[in-house]
Design an enzyme around this catalytic site. Structure first.
Site, PDB file in Angstrom:
ATOM      1  NE  ARG A   1     -73.393 -63.814 -14.773  1.00 27.62           N
ATOM      2  CZ  ARG A   1     -72.939 -64.371 -15.899  1.00 27.62           C
ATOM      3  NH1 ARG A   1     -73.268 -63.849 -17.055  1.00 27.62           N
ATOM      4  NH2 ARG A   1     -72.211 -65.471 -15.874  1.00 27.62           N
TER       5      ARG A   1
ATOM      6  CD  GLN B   1     -76.975 -62.928 -17.333  1.00 31.02           C
ATOM      7  OE1 GLN B   1     -75.831 -62.992 -17.720  1.00 31.02           O
ATOM      8  NE2 GLN B   1     -77.502 -61.814 -16.833  1.00 31.02           N
TER       9      GLN B   1
ATOM     10  NE  ARG C   1     -70.364 -69.400 -20.883  1.00 31.75           N
ATOM     11  CZ  ARG C   1     -70.715 -68.132 -21.125  1.00 31.75           C
ATOM     12  NH1 ARG C   1     -70.246 -67.505 -22.187  1.00 31.75           N
ATOM     13  NH2 ARG C   1     -71.515 -67.492 -20.312  1.00 31.75           N
TER      14      ARG C   1
ATOM     15  CG  HIS D   1     -76.435 -68.324 -18.532  1.00 31.40           C
ATOM     16  ND1 HIS D   1     -75.391 -68.530 -17.652  1.00 31.40           N
ATOM     17  CD2 HIS D   1     -76.101 -67.233 -19.272  1.00 31.40           C
ATOM     18  CE1 HIS D   1     -74.472 -67.599 -17.852  1.00 31.40           C
ATOM     19  NE2 HIS D   1     -74.875 -66.805 -18.823  1.00 31.40           N
TER      20      HIS D   1
ATOM     21  CB  CYS E   1     -78.134 -62.407 -20.484  1.00 32.73           C
ATOM     22  SG  CYS E   1     -78.301 -63.135 -22.121  1.00 32.73           S
TER      23      CYS E   1
ATOM     24  CG  ASP F   1     -80.161 -64.494 -24.836  1.00 33.55           C
ATOM     25  OD1 ASP F   1     -79.150 -63.830 -25.159  1.00 33.55           O
ATOM     26  OD2 ASP F   1     -80.120 -65.714 -24.570  1.00 33.55           O
TER      27      ASP F   1
END
Ligand code: CP
Ligand code: NVA
Length: 310
Positions: free
Chosen positions: A297, A137, A107, A134, A269, A229
């Site tokens: 996830r 996700q 990340r 991402h 998310c 988000d």
């Protein structure tokens, strides 16, 4: 041992529709097995190095637990604690980690850092979020949509909020899988034009549509999926106040979701900023699938790990 050929998981657009569907199929099997207490040690003895330049709850814990369930092991490597934080190059880090671990998850802020890790590592590299996208996700999100709606056909997926890393991956995932997507953002917060143009090509191939709009009330009309988000992503903290003003008409609240289909699902998310992009009554309401989405996830990433590392 370093592998001769390897596959990375950097962006949804790197995969064909068939490959994406096969991740989803495997994730479904792994979820079912896990629920029955029948996890198989498909990655016995393997280890995953997890580099984090940014905070995480879900990504860290779901990858770590996922690896354990598969019979392997995960190492949390905060970039402040490893030598990257003192200037060791990404390339050297990738070369060295490849001698110890069987996969790397990272990340980062800069997307280029994940690309460089993938270039110099001889083991698979998985993107756990960059400023650009991402993909873990978004793959989870389409898995959750399929689980809740049983098919992708004729759905209206509406994203309301910032044109950020999340929506970039959602645009790729929806267009590759033939889900109609509407992206509603304030005029100065649209997603990357390049991502939109690429997604339009996939959508055309898959008979689905993409539209970019600015007005949330029209956008959400008859939506099957409502997604939002944060308005200020990690690294944008200094813009928080300015963004609260720019996005004030884009909050997902009770009045707005009334215009979606009755059986719509609400997705996020996470982490959520309750009272900003979404109100608590919607987040905790009967249409929310947000915590199932968070659980998924782990199942979807296990499928990614198995496909890349076994
Ligand atoms: N959705 C997500 O990636 O959450 P974390 O930042 O907690 O990993
Ligand atoms: N857009 C958010 C997603 C967090 C999972 C961020 O980058 O902070």
């Amino acid at each position: 041992m370093p592998q001769k050929t390897k596959k990375d998981f950097i962006a949804i657009s790197d995969f064909s529709k068939k490959e994406l569907l096969s991740f989803l199929e495997l994730a479904k099997k792994l979820k079912k097995a896990h629920r029955k207490g029948k996890d198989k040690p498909l990655l016995r003895g393997k280890s995953l190095g997890m580099i984090f330049q940014k905070s995480s709850t879900r990504t860290r814990v779901s990858f770590e637990s996922g690896m354990i369930q598969l019979g392997g092991h995960a190492l949390f490597l905060s970039s402040n604690d490893i030598q990257i934080g003192r200037g060791e190059t990404i390339a050297d880090t990738a070369r060295v980690l490849s001698r110890y671990v069987d996969g790397i998850m990272a990340r980062t802020y800069k997307h280029q850092d994940v690309l460089d890790l993938a270039k110099y590592a001889t083991v698979p590299v998985i993107n756990g979020l960059t400023d650009f996208n991402h993909p873990c996700q978004a793959l989870t999100d389409v898995f959750t949509v399929l689980e809740k709606k049983t098919s992708f056909r004729k759905l209206k997926f509406v994203y309301i909020g910032d044109g950020n890393n999340m929506v970039h991956s959602l645009l790729s995932a929806c267009s590759k899988l033939g889900i109609n997507i509407v992206v509603c953002t304030p005029p100065n917060y649209k997603p990357s034009n390049e991502v939109v143009e690429e997604a339009k090509k996939y959508a055309q191939k898959n008979n689905s549509s993409i539209s970019l709009v600015e007005e949330p009330w029209g956008a959400i009309k008859d939506a099957d999926v409502v997604y939002t988000d944060t308005w200020a992503s990690m690294g944008q903290e200094a813009e928080h106040e300015k963004r609260l003003v720019a996005f004030r008409n884009y909050q997902i609240d009770k009045d707005l979701v009334k215009h979606a289909k009755k059986d719509h699902i609400v997705m996020h998310c996470l982490p959520a900023h309750r009272g900003e992009e979404i109100t608590s009554d919607v987040l905790d309401g009967p249409n929310s699938v947000i915590f199932d989405q968070a659980e998924n996830r782990m199942h979807v990433q296990k499928a990614i790990l198995v496909k890349l590392m076994s």
